[in-house]
Design an enzyme around this catalytic site. Structure first.
Site, mmCIF file in Angstrom:
data_model
loop_
_atom_site.group_PDB
_atom_site.id
_atom_site.type_symbol
_atom_site.label_atom_id
_atom_site.label_comp_id
_atom_site.label_asym_id
_atom_site.label_seq_id
_atom_site.Cartn_x
_atom_site.Cartn_y
_atom_site.Cartn_z
ATOM 1 N NE ARG A 43 -19.751 -4.819 -15.994
ATOM 2 C CZ ARG A 43 -20.509 -4.239 -16.802
ATOM 3 N NH1 ARG A 43 -20.008 -3.962 -18.159
ATOM 4 N NH2 ARG A 43 -21.559 -3.584 -16.475
ATOM 5 C CB CYS A 76 -18.263 -26.056 -22.816
ATOM 6 S SG CYS A 76 -16.606 -26.357 -23.617
ATOM 7 C CD GLU A 77 -22.121 -22.061 -19.211
ATOM 8 O OE1 GLU A 77 -23.107 -21.444 -19.139
ATOM 9 O OE2 GLU A 77 -21.773 -22.252 -17.892
ATOM 10 C CE1 TYR A 135 -17.938 -3.894 -9.316
ATOM 11 C CE2 TYR A 135 -18.326 -2.171 -10.855
ATOM 12 C CZ TYR A 135 -18.307 -2.800 -9.359
ATOM 13 O OH TYR A 135 -18.644 -1.834 -8.567
ATOM 14 C CD GLU A 174 -19.824 3.683 0.492
ATOM 15 O OE1 GLU A 174 -20.543 2.519 -0.404
ATOM 16 O OE2 GLU A 174 -20.015 3.663 1.541
ATOM 17 N N PRO A 175 -17.035 5.393 -4.728
ATOM 18 C CG PRO A 175 -15.434 6.951 -5.975
ATOM 19 C CD PRO A 175 -16.194 6.613 -4.618
ATOM 20 N N GLY A 176 -16.557 2.931 -7.559
ATOM 21 C CA GLY A 176 -15.701 1.920 -7.931
ATOM 22 C C GLY A 176 -15.725 2.189 -9.494
HETATM 23 N N1 LLP Z 1 -20.600 0.867 -2.312
HETATM 24 C C1 LLP Z 1 -21.358 -0.113 -2.361
HETATM 25 C C2 LLP Z 1 -22.028 -0.481 -1.023
HETATM 26 C C3 LLP Z 1 -21.589 -0.882 -3.374
HETATM 27 O O1 LLP Z 1 -22.200 -1.967 -3.243
HETATM 28 C C4 LLP Z 1 -20.923 -0.612 -4.649
HETATM 29 C C5 LLP Z 1 -21.109 -1.630 -5.729
HETATM 30 C C6 LLP Z 1 -20.101 0.582 -4.714
HETATM 31 C C7 LLP Z 1 -20.034 1.134 -3.642
HETATM 32 C C8 LLP Z 1 -19.394 0.829 -5.953
HETATM 33 O O2 LLP Z 1 -20.306 0.766 -7.069
HETATM 34 P P1 LLP Z 1 -19.836 1.599 -8.457
HETATM 35 O O3 LLP Z 1 -19.329 3.210 -8.206
HETATM 36 O O4 LLP Z 1 -18.616 0.785 -8.926
HETATM 37 O O5 LLP Z 1 -21.332 1.477 -9.416
HETATM 38 N N2 LLP Z 1 -20.506 -6.367 -11.250
HETATM 39 C C9 LLP Z 1 -21.638 -5.188 -11.433
HETATM 40 C C10 LLP Z 1 -21.561 -4.082 -10.488
HETATM 41 C C11 LLP Z 1 -22.198 -4.443 -9.114
HETATM 42 C C12 LLP Z 1 -21.913 -3.298 -8.132
HETATM 43 C C13 LLP Z 1 -22.055 -3.664 -6.660
HETATM 44 N N3 LLP Z 1 -21.871 -2.707 -5.648
HETATM 45 C C14 LLP Z 1 -21.393 -4.783 -12.955
HETATM 46 O O6 LLP Z 1 -20.465 -5.356 -13.482
HETATM 47 O O7 LLP Z 1 -21.961 -3.906 -13.616
#
Ligand code: LLP
Length: 426
Positions: free
Chosen positions: A324, A354-355, A382, A285-287
């Protein structure tokens, strides 16, 4: 072009004849056409990033489910849908998005600790591939909802392997103290309970230990623990058809050196093979690692402001566009779109919100004047997905680049867009 200077870590961003380009598109020209702040994404970077996973899984039964929370813009989802990806979603809204982008529902998995009954119904009706359930209570609610709907929900249980991913505490999810997943020592009993329910079909196991992981060791550690559990669960007669190892692979923000997806998976597959699980269906599940370095945010310098202790470079992007740094003290490289001659000055690059927490970069050496454009790098993940309307700022526009072609995939949010859903009496 021989005058190209590629930016380190950003193979699709280069300075050509003095000005930054994403693939074949000039950021200065895009900013003139669409205004700023403007998110610009390289389609080729996304496809290359996906390619690294696909190479890593060659010859295996594997599915890459893009975690759309990283960037859920339809134009981005479309790129991954066309490339055959599945999707990892965490809300009914994200389900609607992936379906609108043309996803195959059978390749959609639904993660998250707080699914509502109506989201469960929506996902059952769409025929998604699997629910990743995160608590005993959720198992019972999903079973009841599925029975009411006359359906059977395929489930995988998210295990909390209690592994330290060595990342920022807000984005570490696989430790005992986190709200995610089911404790390792409860897993077998929970699987037995789930397998006894008529509305559920147990199909897999999953874990996700955190985000921006730059080292293979936490993955290897989690993998061993998950496989120990798979063996224990299967001994009770429950078959697990797939193993889902979540996302979390980091990107290069500031000289970080995460393993490439194919190199990481070479190591993980060696362990899976050694323990006899190499032919099992695998899901990831890469994001961030699929979109993070595809994107830059172009912003205009509004003012430079010398201060008693600090100099400020005030730009038109802010914490509502790029949350971020304010949320995680995250580092994003900031580079001028066109370089100018002159002495560099150390600035805190800040937005108009304004912060005092509204900063984008601290202590950056820059040669800039009002009206110049800066590119905030590694902004594909993100950023837009976490953008807000704080200070009644409209969300930025987004452009997807493919070679020389630039497609506006989201127009700038207008004040009418923002006011549309609001009412007052009298
Ligand atoms: N699967 C699950 C269940 C997750 O909770 C997440 C991310 C992913 C996959 C994808 O993770 P990735 O491959 O993107 O690392 N907003 C934060 C990151 C929050 C991640 C939340 N979960 C930032 O900007 O660093």
């Amino acid at each position: 072009m021989s005058s190209d200077q590629r930016l380190p870590g950003h193979p699709h961003i280069a300075r050509k004849n003095g000005t930054l380009h994403v693939e074949g598109a000039s950021l200065a020209a895009l900013a003139r056409e669409h205004g700023t702040p403007l998110f610009v994404y390289s389609k080729q970077w996304m496809l290359d990033a996906l390619g690294a996973y696909q190479r890593g899984f060659e010859g295996r039964d594997a599915l890459v489910c893009y975690a759309i929370k990283a960037n859920s813009s339809l134009g981005v989802l479309r790129v991954f849908a066309e490339a055959g990806c599945g999707f990892d979603i965490v809300s009914g809204g994200e389900l609607a998005r992936v379906l609108a982008a043309g996803a195959d529902p059978a390749k959609v998995i639904f993660s998250g600790v707080g699914k509502t009954k109506s989201e469960m119904r929506q996902a059952l009706a769409a025929g998604i591939g699997c629910f990743n359930v995160e608590s005993e209570a959720e198992i019972d609610v999903l079973n009841a909802v599925a029975l009411e709907e006359g359906r059977r929900a395929s489930i995988s249980v998210r295990i909390n392997p209690n592994v330290d991913p060595k990342t920022h505490p807000y984005i570490s999810t696989g430790l005992k103290g986190n709200k995610f997943g089911i404790a390792h020592d409860r897993a077998v009993a929970i699987y037995q309970h789930a397998a006894s329910l008529q509305g559920l079909q147990v199909v897999g196991i999953d874990c996700h230990i955190g985000s921006q992981i730059t080292d293979a060791s936490p993955y290897l550690e989690a993998l061993e623990r998950v496989l120990d559990l798979v063996e224990a669960i299967e001994k009770t007669g429950i078959a697990l058809h797939h193993l889902d190892f979540g996302g979390g692979l980091g990107i290069d923000y500031n000289g970080d050196t995460p393993p490439a997806a194919d190199a990481l998976w070479q190591q993980l597959l060696a362990r899976l093979d050694a323990r006899g699980f190499g032919r099992r269906r695998l899901i990831v599940e890469p994001g961030r690692s699929l979109v993070g370095n595809a994107g830059a945010c172009v912003t205009e310098v509004l003012y430079t402001k010398p201060g008693a202790e600090k100099n400020f470079c005030i730009v038109d992007a802010a914490m509502n566009d790029l949350p971020r740094p304010a949320m995680y003290q995250a580092f994003h490289r900031i580079v001028p779109v066109a370089e100018r001659q002159g002495e560099a000055v150390s600035y805190d690059v800040v937005g108009p919100v304004c912060e005092s927490g509204d900063w984008i970069g601290r202590d950056r050496a820059l040669t800039v004047e009002a009206g110049d454009l800066l590119a905030v790098l590694s902004a594909g993940a993100y950023s837009m997905a976490m953008a807000s309307n704080y200070n009644t700022r409209g969300r930025a526009a987004e452009v997807l680049i493919s070679g020389e072609r630039a497609t506006l995939i989201r127009r700038r949010e207008s004040i009418e867009d923002q006011l549309r859903s609001e009412r007052f009496d009298g």
